[in-house]
Scaffold this active site. Sequence first.
Site, PDB file in Angstrom:
ATOM      1  N   ASN A  64      15.757   5.685   2.702  1.00 26.19           N
ATOM      2  CA  ASN A  64      16.055   7.047   2.259  1.00 26.19           C
ATOM      3  C   ASN A  64      17.441   7.467   2.747  1.00 26.19           C
ATOM      4  O   ASN A  64      18.012   6.847   3.649  1.00 26.19           O
ATOM      5  CB  ASN A  64      15.055   8.033   2.879  1.00 26.19           C
ATOM      6  CG  ASN A  64      13.656   7.875   2.335  1.00 26.19           C
ATOM      7  OD1 ASN A  64      12.956   6.946   2.672  1.00 26.19           O
ATOM      8  ND2 ASN A  64      13.269   8.794   1.471  1.00 26.19           N
ATOM      9  N   CYS A 116       9.704   1.820  -0.624  1.00 27.26           N
ATOM     10  CA  CYS A 116       8.337   1.893  -1.117  1.00 27.26           C
ATOM     11  C   CYS A 116       7.841   0.475  -1.362  1.00 27.26           C
ATOM     12  O   CYS A 116       8.463  -0.270  -2.123  1.00 27.26           O
ATOM     13  CB  CYS A 116       8.250   2.725  -2.399  1.00 27.26           C
ATOM     14  SG  CYS A 116       6.564   2.775  -3.032  1.00 27.26           S
TER      15      CYS A 116
HETATM   16  P1  HMG Z   1      -8.099   1.881  -5.855  1.00 27.01           P
HETATM   17  O1  HMG Z   1      -8.349   0.523  -5.344  1.00 27.01           O
HETATM   18  O2  HMG Z   1      -7.928   2.066  -7.333  1.00 27.01           O
HETATM   19  O3  HMG Z   1      -9.207   2.875  -5.304  1.00 27.01           O
HETATM   20  O4  HMG Z   1      -6.827   2.441  -5.118  1.00 27.01           O
HETATM   21  P2  HMG Z   1     -10.604   3.271  -5.905  1.00 27.01           P
HETATM   22  O5  HMG Z   1     -10.579   4.734  -6.193  1.00 27.01           O
HETATM   23  O6  HMG Z   1     -11.016   2.328  -7.021  1.00 27.01           O
HETATM   24  O7  HMG Z   1     -11.559   3.001  -4.659  1.00 27.01           O
HETATM   25  C1  HMG Z   1     -11.726   1.678  -4.148  1.00 27.01           C
HETATM   26  C2  HMG Z   1     -12.184   1.751  -2.707  1.00 27.01           C
HETATM   27  O8  HMG Z   1     -11.136   2.335  -1.922  1.00 27.01           O
HETATM   28  C3  HMG Z   1     -13.395   2.641  -2.478  1.00 27.01           C
HETATM   29  O9  HMG Z   1     -14.145   2.060  -1.402  1.00 27.01           O
HETATM   30  C4  HMG Z   1     -12.821   3.937  -2.024  1.00 27.01           C
HETATM   31  O10 HMG Z   1     -13.689   4.701  -1.203  1.00 27.01           O
HETATM   32  C5  HMG Z   1     -11.645   3.458  -1.197  1.00 27.01           C
HETATM   33  P3  HMG Z   1     -15.528   1.282  -1.669  1.00 27.01           P
HETATM   34  O11 HMG Z   1     -16.390   2.308  -2.344  1.00 27.01           O
HETATM   35  O12 HMG Z   1     -15.133   0.156  -2.592  1.00 27.01           O
HETATM   36  O13 HMG Z   1     -15.907   0.866  -0.315  1.00 27.01           O
HETATM   37  N1  HMG Z   1     -10.595   4.485  -1.130  1.00 27.01           N
HETATM   38  C6  HMG Z   1     -10.056   4.962   0.003  1.00 27.01           C
HETATM   39  N2  HMG Z   1     -10.232   4.662   1.292  1.00 27.01           N
HETATM   40  C7  HMG Z   1      -9.521   5.354   2.196  1.00 27.01           C
HETATM   41  N3  HMG Z   1      -8.659   6.337   1.869  1.00 27.01           N
HETATM   42  C8  HMG Z   1      -8.432   6.658   0.598  1.00 27.01           C
HETATM   43  C9  HMG Z   1      -9.160   5.952  -0.396  1.00 27.01           C
HETATM   44  N4  HMG Z   1      -9.169   6.035  -1.747  1.00 27.01           N
HETATM   45  C10 HMG Z   1     -10.055   5.141  -2.180  1.00 27.01           C
HETATM   46  N5  HMG Z   1      -7.576   7.635   0.285  1.00 27.01           N
HETATM   47  C11 HMG Z   1      -5.499   4.260  -4.287  1.00 27.01           C
HETATM   48  C12 HMG Z   1      -6.297   3.717  -5.459  1.00 27.01           C
HETATM   49  C13 HMG Z   1      -4.768   5.474  -4.767  1.00 27.01           C
HETATM   50  C14 HMG Z   1      -6.477   4.635  -3.177  1.00 27.01           C
HETATM   51  C15 HMG Z   1      -4.530   3.161  -3.807  1.00 27.01           C
HETATM   52  O14 HMG Z   1      -3.778   2.753  -4.883  1.00 27.01           O
HETATM   53  C16 HMG Z   1      -3.623   3.639  -2.710  1.00 27.01           C
HETATM   54  O15 HMG Z   1      -4.053   3.914  -1.588  1.00 27.01           O
HETATM   55  N6  HMG Z   1      -2.312   3.761  -3.006  1.00 27.01           N
HETATM   56  C17 HMG Z   1      -1.351   4.223  -2.021  1.00 27.01           C
HETATM   57  C18 HMG Z   1       0.037   3.941  -2.501  1.00 27.01           C
HETATM   58  C19 HMG Z   1       1.053   4.456  -1.501  1.00 27.01           C
HETATM   59  O16 HMG Z   1       0.756   4.926  -0.427  1.00 27.01           O
HETATM   60  N7  HMG Z   1       2.356   4.336  -1.895  1.00 27.01           N
HETATM   61  C20 HMG Z   1       3.448   4.771  -1.078  1.00 27.01           C
HETATM   62  C21 HMG Z   1       3.617   6.254  -1.098  1.00 27.01           C
HETATM   63  S1  HMG Z   1       4.430   6.868  -2.546  1.00 27.01           S
HETATM   64  C22 HMG Z   1       6.140   6.713  -2.194  1.00 27.01           C
HETATM   65  O17 HMG Z   1       6.504   6.097  -1.234  1.00 27.01           O
HETATM   66  C23 HMG Z   1       7.130   7.432  -3.065  1.00 27.01           C
HETATM   67  C24 HMG Z   1       7.664   8.729  -2.407  1.00 27.01           C
HETATM   68  O18 HMG Z   1       8.323   8.428  -1.190  1.00 27.01           O
HETATM   69  C25 HMG Z   1       8.647   9.432  -3.367  1.00 27.01           C
HETATM   70  C26 HMG Z   1       9.731   8.517  -3.928  1.00 27.01           C
HETATM   71  O19 HMG Z   1      10.473   7.857  -3.146  1.00 27.01           O
HETATM   72  O20 HMG Z   1       9.811   8.473  -5.161  1.00 27.01           O
HETATM   73  C27 HMG Z   1       6.536   9.714  -2.112  1.00 27.01           C
HETATM   74 MG    MG Z   2      10.362   7.734  -1.027  1.00 32.78          MG
END
Ligand code: HMG
Ligand code: MG
Length: 314
Positions: free
Chosen positions: A262, A253
């Site tokens: 994984n 991650c």
């Molecule tokens: P943020 O910057 O706080 O977003 O990010 P926001 O809500 O303040 O919005 C800011 C801008 O982003 C806006 O655009 C939104 O429209 C846009 P503007 O109005 O400024 O032009 N926006 C988006 N655009 C496209 N797609 C979207 C989206 N959302 C907002 N979905 C956010 C918050 C959650 C979006 C950000 O933090 C993010 O994308 N995080 C992703 C983290 C991630 O993918 N992590 C890896 C996966 S988790 C993992 O790996 C663990 C797991 O495997 C289990 C384990 O191992 O434990 C699952």
């Molecule tokens: Mg994971």
Amino acid sequence: MTADGLPMTRPAPGLPARVRIHEVGARDGLQNEQATVPTDVKAEFVHRLADAGLTTIEATSFVHPKWVPQLADAEELFPRLTGLPGVNLPVLVPNRRGLDRALALGARHVAVFASATESFAKANLNRTLDDSLAVFAPVVRHAKDTGVHVRGYVSMCFGDPWEGPVEPAQVVRVCAALRDMGCDELSLGDTIGVATPGHVRDLLALLNAEGVPTEALGVHFHDTYGQALANTLAALQHGVTTVDASAGGLGGCPFAKSATGNLATEDLVWMLRGLGIETGVDLGRLTATSVWMAEQLGRPSPSRTVRALSSKDQ
Ligand code: HMG
Ligand code: MG
């Protein structure tokens, strides 16, 4: 070992007859790569995984492209994967914007991803834990209203790189919240790979005692300390039948320091095959896929089974 490169089958008591592997290589695996993998390669990867018999293949994430540039091609990739017979293609959605993007392309399985800890909620979702749950609630409701299956991930269930040990009560609280929202299944994430089998057993037992049935639970182990397979066996002994794994052991991650790959799907299939547990996966085809993917990424697979089976071929 048998002549066709498979382990001898020796069933053990108290284990399930069948396990559903939730393959995360294309999402958890590739999100962490330094270089962006071409969309063509990703599409071929998923097709080859399906061809190897995997039926739940997490395809990509509809997250902010600036946060996870490696998966910024979700719109281009996802339509190239649909239509694989008998294959479900879950995708990660962090908020309503992500859900709308996924639904627009016809996704029928989505996953929200919560954290058991404040630190990771902030690092991964830019929100407090409670704020992230407040974002998820209407997302899950809308997905369920449109007939979409929803998985709820809970990260940092066993330890957190900033906060250290994680109280099981924190995990229970987040699991209960996701269940109350309507999540169909939960996946317990050991994001940094610090779990050991007794801890896994205790957490599963506590979740059961607090009203979360084993049937609703999957396990998601990262293999940082080489414990993923032992932890999986502990979960199977408890009755868990959904296990997350990543072809070739890819993964990690980008928002959690010390998160490594994984549990490798090949290592899992080798053990399950030896125990006589059905998965529907062809280990030879899967290994060939991971060898091919390792060539695309320019480094060998960390999976012991991939290495053992592929070096025998040479
Ligand atoms: P943020 O910057 O706080 O977003 O990010 P926001 O809500 O303040 O919005 C800011 C801008 O982003 C806006 O655009 C939104 O429209 C846009 P503007 O109005 O400024 O032009 N926006 C988006 N655009 C496209 N797609 C979207 C989206 N959302 C907002 N979905 C956010 C918050 C959650 C979006 C950000 O933090 C993010 O994308 N995080 C992703 C983290 C991630 O993918 N992590 C890896 C996966 S988790 C993992 O790996 C663990 C797991 O495997 C289990 C384990 O191992 O434990 C699952
Ligand atoms: Mg994971």
